[in-house]
Write a protein that holds these residues in place. Structure first.
Motif, PDB file in Angstrom:
ATOM      1  N   GLY A  41       0.780  -1.233   0.000  1.00 32.80           N
ATOM      2  CA  GLY A  41       0.000   0.000   0.000  1.00 32.80           C
ATOM      3  C   GLY A  41       0.805   1.272   0.000  1.00 32.80           C
ATOM      4  N   THR A  42       2.104   1.211  -0.329  1.00 36.23           N
ATOM      5  CA  THR A  42       2.902   2.439  -0.368  1.00 36.23           C
ATOM      6  C   THR A  42       3.078   2.974  -1.789  1.00 36.23           C
ATOM      7  N   GLU A  43       2.645   2.209  -2.787  1.00 36.22           N
ATOM      8  CA  GLU A  43       2.762   2.650  -4.177  1.00 36.22           C
ATOM      9  C   GLU A  43       1.472   2.323  -4.922  1.00 36.22           C
ATOM     10  N   ILE A  44       0.945   3.307  -5.643  1.00 34.43           N
ATOM     11  CA  ILE A  44      -0.268   3.130  -6.445  1.00 34.43           C
ATOM     12  C   ILE A  44       0.079   3.491  -7.886  1.00 34.43           C
ATOM     13  N   ALA A  45      -0.279   2.603  -8.806  1.00 33.19           N
ATOM     14  CA  ALA A  45       0.006   2.850 -10.220  1.00 33.19           C
ATOM     15  C   ALA A  45      -1.191   2.418 -11.052  1.00 33.19           C
ATOM     16  N   TYR A  46      -1.369   3.087 -12.197  1.00 38.71           N
ATOM     17  CA  TYR A  46      -2.568   2.887 -13.006  1.00 38.71           C
ATOM     18  C   TYR A  46      -2.244   2.295 -14.376  1.00 38.71           C
ATOM     19  N   GLY A  47      -3.111   1.360 -14.799  1.00 40.06           N
ATOM     20  CA  GLY A  47      -3.055   0.853 -16.158  1.00 40.06           C
ATOM     21  C   GLY A  47      -1.866  -0.036 -16.452  1.00 40.06           C
ATOM     22  N   GLU A  48      -1.788  -0.428 -17.715  1.00 33.75           N
ATOM     23  CA  GLU A  48      -0.724  -1.325 -18.156  1.00 33.75           C
ATOM     24  C   GLU A  48       0.659  -0.685 -18.018  1.00 33.75           C
ATOM     25  N   ALA A  49       0.728   0.641 -18.197  1.00 26.23           N
ATOM     26  CA  ALA A  49       2.011   1.346 -18.123  1.00 26.23           C
ATOM     27  C   ALA A  49       2.446   1.621 -16.688  1.00 26.23           C
TER      28      ALA A  49
END
Length: 484
Positions: free
Chosen positions: A107-115
């Protein structure tokens, strides 16, 4: 997250190891990995064993269910303790779908989508009263703490291994010391071995709360949310208000104890009787969140008609038959191929990833001759990121990534070894031995299909044209071995 124009019908938020993915090795065992050169690339692979579901059947069942019935209007979120590097390695090893959101490093990193586009706002929020250098210095004073591998150390996560009998005392003392130094942290212990030091505002639960707040501000709060986990670092997910939850049947004692002490009376949390991804499918049906019959679990589509028909479902169904045909899981009967041919327009064409165009019925004829060529072997076919758009009154454009994986043996390197004869000690011979790695070959095509709905038969589609191109890095050396 902009993929959907409105609120998601369902958002599934799932842990990976031992929740979505079956029985990987413990986090302590995952610290050991093999590094080797292959095709000019340095490959790092975790050594892992999977005794309960060696063919990832429950994961593939979830994949087929999601792509058929949920991808078009729902959101998939993976919430894992793995770092981005470790997460990418798992994606290379397992038939995982591409999620809309990846919450990593506990829960310390949030990233979106395939990239994997990073949420910079979340990172900035976590900087409050956080000093990684001080934490590293203070934790070095505890000899019982063994640092995890470098790939698991992150800007807002300092991770160790420690025996369970020593963990509680260390957590109390360490938390007090860091508080006196002006830091605001939380210490999470999970899986009976892993200890993570995080900012107070981090964690899987807080990351989910942050995402839901963003959805609400955009007027796109999901209609229903299902959280799924198996270990202590998943407990926070079940504390989020107004969500459904499932603890898979193989959940660890630490999570079951937390549930007994804090959530036993909560009717929105299910203790599944099925393991891993099968438990997630069970929960979708238990809470009435949508259909939970995966196309992969339907053995005969002719005898079992499903209520929900869409172009995406037709693609999933076709490739399931393709896999079963080549594994000889359906009998070699002319009626099967005649039925398959009825899905395709008589003049339908197929553009092979090599660029060669041919009648699609020619490909079906070639497929007929491949019955059972993968029998007894690990051969899997699945689709990912399936989307469909109606571009005419009766015409649909379907896009997806079509994957194939199968067991393969690769020569990694040659090793010269000097041999000495027992009978003639002075006679020495040099022989070259080859080191082989048995693993999986994975190949993928970007696939586009043009379909038309049959006016005379409601809810049925006919394939007009199909075009494939290799996904970069996942083509085959011999294009003629790729059928469709």
């Amino acid at each position: 997250m902009d993929r959907l124009h409105g609120s998601a019908r369902l958002m599934v938020v799932s842990d990976l190891d031992s929740t979505m993915v079956h029985n990987l090795l413990s986090s302590s065992q995952r610290s050991h990995y093999l590094v080797y050169e292959f095709h000019g690339k340095t490959v790092l692979s975790y050594l892992q064993v999977d005794h309960d579901d060696p063919d990832d059947i429950s994961l593939l069942s979830f994949n087929a269910l999601w792509e058929s019935y949920y991808r078009h209007d729902s959101l998939l979120v993976f919430s894992t303790g793995r770092s981005p590097t470790s997460y990418k390695l798992l994606r290379n090893e397992k038939p995982l779908l591409t999620p809309d959101v990846a919450v990593m490093s506990v829960g310390t990193e949030i990233a979106y989508g395939e990239a994997l586009v990073v949420d910079a706002g979340w990172e900035e929020y976590l900087n409050h009263k956080w000093d990684r250098e001080i934490i590293v210095e203070e934790t070095s004073k505890f000899p019982e703490l063994t640092p995890q591998s470098e790939i698991d150390q992150r800007p807002h996560k300092v991770s160790f291994y420690v025996e369970e009998v020593k963990a509680l005392a260390i957590i109390d003392v360490l938390a007090e010391r860091l508080e006196k130094l002006g830091l605001d942290v939380k210490i999470i212990y999970s899986s009976g071995i892993a200890l993570d030091v995080l900012p107070r505002g981090a964690g899987k639960g807080q990351a989910l709360a942050y995402l839901m707040k963003k959805f609400a501000l955009d007027g796109k709060l999901p209609a229903n949310t299902l959280v799924c986990g198996d270990s202590g670092n998943d407990a926070e997910l079940f504390s989020i208000p107004e969500v459904y939850g499932v603890m898979v049947s193989n959940a660890k004692e630490e999570l079951l104890q937390w549930y007994a002490e804090n959530m036993k009376s909560n009717p929105y949390i299910l203790q599944a009787t099925d393991r891993c991804a099968a438990g997630i499918i069970q929960a979708i049906g238990y809470f009435g969140l949508g259909t939970n019959v995966s196309p992969r679990d339907i053995k005969d589509f002719q005898k079992c008609k499903v209520e929900i028909i869409n172009p995406g479902h037709e693609v999933v169904k076709f490739y399931l038959f393709y896999e079963r045909w080549r594994r000889a899981e359906v009998e070699m009967a002319g009626q099967h191929m005649q039925n398959i041919k009825s899905f395709f327009y008589s003049l339908a064409t197929f553009v092979h990833p090599s660029g060669i165009e041919q009648p699609i019925h020619q490909c079906i004829d070639a497929m007929e001759s491949l019955h059972g060529d993968r029998q007894g072997k690990r051969f899997q076919v699945w689709v990912d990121q399936l989307s469909s758009a109606q571009i005419g009154s009766d015409t649909w454009l379907v896009k997806c990534k079509k994957w194939e994986s199968y067991d393969a043996c690769h020569t990694v390197c040659s090793i010269p070894i000097q041999l000495q004869s027992k009978n003639e000690p002075k006679r020495k011979m040099e022989r070259e031995f080859q080191l082989h790695i048995v693993g999986e070959d994975k190949h993928c095509c970007l696939t586009t299909i043009l379909m038309s709905s049959k006016a005379e038969i409601p809810n049925e589609f006919i394939w007009l044209h199909m075009h494939q191109t290799w996904l970069d890095g996942f083509g085959v050396k011999q294009p003629e071995t790729w059928l469709l």
